[in-house]
Design a protein around this motif. Structure first.
Motif, PDB file in Angstrom:
ATOM      1  N   THR A  91     -53.561  42.785  29.185  1.00 54.23           N
ATOM      2  CA  THR A  91     -53.427  43.780  27.775  1.00 54.23           C
ATOM      3  C   THR A  91     -51.484  43.325  27.252  1.00 54.23           C
ATOM      4  O   THR A  91     -51.554  43.129  26.168  1.00 54.23           O
ATOM      5  CB  THR A  91     -53.749  44.983  27.865  1.00 54.23           C
ATOM      6  OG1 THR A  91     -54.830  44.785  28.602  1.00 54.23           O
ATOM      7  CG2 THR A  91     -53.864  45.915  26.810  1.00 54.23           C
ATOM      8  N   TYR A  94     -50.724  40.022  25.719  1.00 53.10           N
ATOM      9  CA  TYR A  94     -51.564  40.183  25.187  1.00 53.10           C
ATOM     10  C   TYR A  94     -50.527  39.787  23.744  1.00 53.10           C
ATOM     11  O   TYR A  94     -50.249  39.503  22.999  1.00 53.10           O
ATOM     12  CB  TYR A  94     -52.848  40.031  24.914  1.00 53.10           C
ATOM     13  CG  TYR A  94     -53.744  39.260  23.749  1.00 53.10           C
ATOM     14  CD1 TYR A  94     -54.266  38.627  23.615  1.00 53.10           C
ATOM     15  CD2 TYR A  94     -53.834  39.855  22.247  1.00 53.10           C
ATOM     16  CE1 TYR A  94     -54.956  38.182  22.465  1.00 53.10           C
ATOM     17  CE2 TYR A  94     -54.152  39.473  21.225  1.00 53.10           C
ATOM     18  CZ  TYR A  94     -54.790  38.461  21.438  1.00 53.10           C
ATOM     19  OH  TYR A  94     -55.721  37.919  20.520  1.00 53.10           O
ATOM     20  N   GLU A 120     -58.916  47.367  27.519  1.00 49.21           N
ATOM     21  CA  GLU A 120     -58.013  48.168  26.792  1.00 49.21           C
ATOM     22  C   GLU A 120     -57.717  47.128  25.133  1.00 49.21           C
ATOM     23  O   GLU A 120     -57.318  48.042  24.453  1.00 49.21           O
ATOM     24  CB  GLU A 120     -56.773  48.804  27.443  1.00 49.21           C
ATOM     25  CG  GLU A 120     -55.888  49.118  26.823  1.00 49.21           C
ATOM     26  CD  GLU A 120     -54.385  49.404  27.690  1.00 49.21           C
ATOM     27  OE1 GLU A 120     -53.167  49.681  27.641  1.00 49.21           O
ATOM     28  OE2 GLU A 120     -54.602  48.970  28.978  1.00 49.21           O
ATOM     29  N   LEU A 121     -57.348  46.036  26.305  1.00 45.70           N
ATOM     30  CA  LEU A 121     -57.155  45.496  25.094  1.00 45.70           C
ATOM     31  C   LEU A 121     -58.158  44.754  23.841  1.00 45.70           C
ATOM     32  O   LEU A 121     -58.255  45.231  22.781  1.00 45.70           O
ATOM     33  CB  LEU A 121     -56.859  43.466  25.596  1.00 45.70           C
ATOM     34  CG  LEU A 121     -56.609  42.641  24.640  1.00 45.70           C
ATOM     35  CD1 LEU A 121     -55.337  43.080  23.755  1.00 45.70           C
ATOM     36  CD2 LEU A 121     -56.354  41.396  25.472  1.00 45.70           C
ATOM     37  N   ARG A 122     -59.474  44.841  24.399  1.00 43.05           N
ATOM     38  CA  ARG A 122     -60.150  44.452  23.387  1.00 43.05           C
ATOM     39  C   ARG A 122     -60.042  46.262  22.369  1.00 43.05           C
ATOM     40  O   ARG A 122     -60.518  46.101  21.396  1.00 43.05           O
ATOM     41  CB  ARG A 122     -62.104  44.856  23.793  1.00 43.05           C
ATOM     42  CG  ARG A 122     -63.106  44.562  23.631  1.00 43.05           C
ATOM     43  CD  ARG A 122     -64.604  44.129  23.966  1.00 43.05           C
ATOM     44  NE  ARG A 122     -65.944  44.164  22.986  1.00 43.05           N
ATOM     45  CZ  ARG A 122     -66.359  44.272  22.513  1.00 43.05           C
ATOM     46  NH1 ARG A 122     -66.209  46.429  22.759  1.00 43.05           N
ATOM     47  NH2 ARG A 122     -67.377  43.858  21.537  1.00 43.05           N
TER      48      ARG A 122
END
Length: 216
Positions: A91, A94, A120-122
């Motif tokens: 994350t 990114y 978490e990134l989503r």
């Protein structure tokens, strides 16, 4: 007292094997300072140290590679960290300001053997409005991510951004024509700036390479 830069310079003077051995034996706090602030610049030694950290370092060592308060992680480091099965680290990679659109697209592309998109990134992406973060998500394997990105990432008149070099050129020409008469710049400057600053278009390298020939 040796600084992180001093120790990084020392690693640069060693062979790859010895640099890795020394890195492994440094006190944890000192090693993380070196990874954050004094990473070797020699390509062979640098690659060996990064590969060791990715394969054998602690999570804190890997996060140290992302840099200190003003991180300037380089492409090779970010690409290596993107392949680590650590959701929090991926994350951070990114979202890192130096992460390229190409790397971000690869992280979301899915496919055989691909690591899953961290939860978490989503969540961050589904709540984001940033073209920089969402541009690479337009081709995401996750249909909800791709749909959200498509809704947000739009060009003029709510149309998808142009892709082919001649379309991008025409779009920028139209944008420049709409500028006020006292706009402090020329079309060639606008074209060069857009080509250098934007990598969300797959055709951007072609645009950048062709800028001199395209200047009217």
């Amino acid at each position: 007292m040796h600084t992180a830069a001093d120790l990084g310079a020392l690693l640069d003077h060693l062979g790859a094997v010895d640099a890795v051995a020394l890195s492994a034996r440094l006190p944890a706090g000192v090693r993380r300072d070196v990874l954050a602030e004094g990473l070797p610049v020699g390509p062979e030694v640098r690659r060996a140290v990064v590969e060791w950290v990715v394969a054998h370092g602690a999570g804190e060592d890997r996060r140290a590679l992302l840099g200190g308060p003003e991180p300037e992680a380089e492409a090779d480091v970010l690409a290596a960290l993107a392949d680590v099965a650590d959701p929090g680290l991926r994350t951070a990679v990114y979202l890192h300001p130096d992460a390229s659109a190409t790397l971000r697209r690869q992280m979301l592309a899915g496919g055989p053997g691909a690591l899953p998109v961290p939860d978490e990134l989503r969540t961050v992406l589904l709540g984001a409005r940033s073209r920089q973060l969402l541009g690479p998500a337009c081709g995401a394997a996750d249909p909800e991510l791709a749909a959200h990105a498509a809704r947000v990432v739009r060009g003029p008149r709510r149309q998808p951004p142009p892709q082919a070099p001649d379309e991008v050129y025409a779009w920028l020409r139209g944008l420049f024509a709409a500028m006020p008469a006292d706009f402090p710049g020329t079309f060639p400057e606008l074209l060069a700036t857009a080509a250098a600053a934007t990598d969300t278009w797959p055709s951007t390298p072609t645009i950048r390479a062709g800028v001199p020939a395209w200047i009217p």
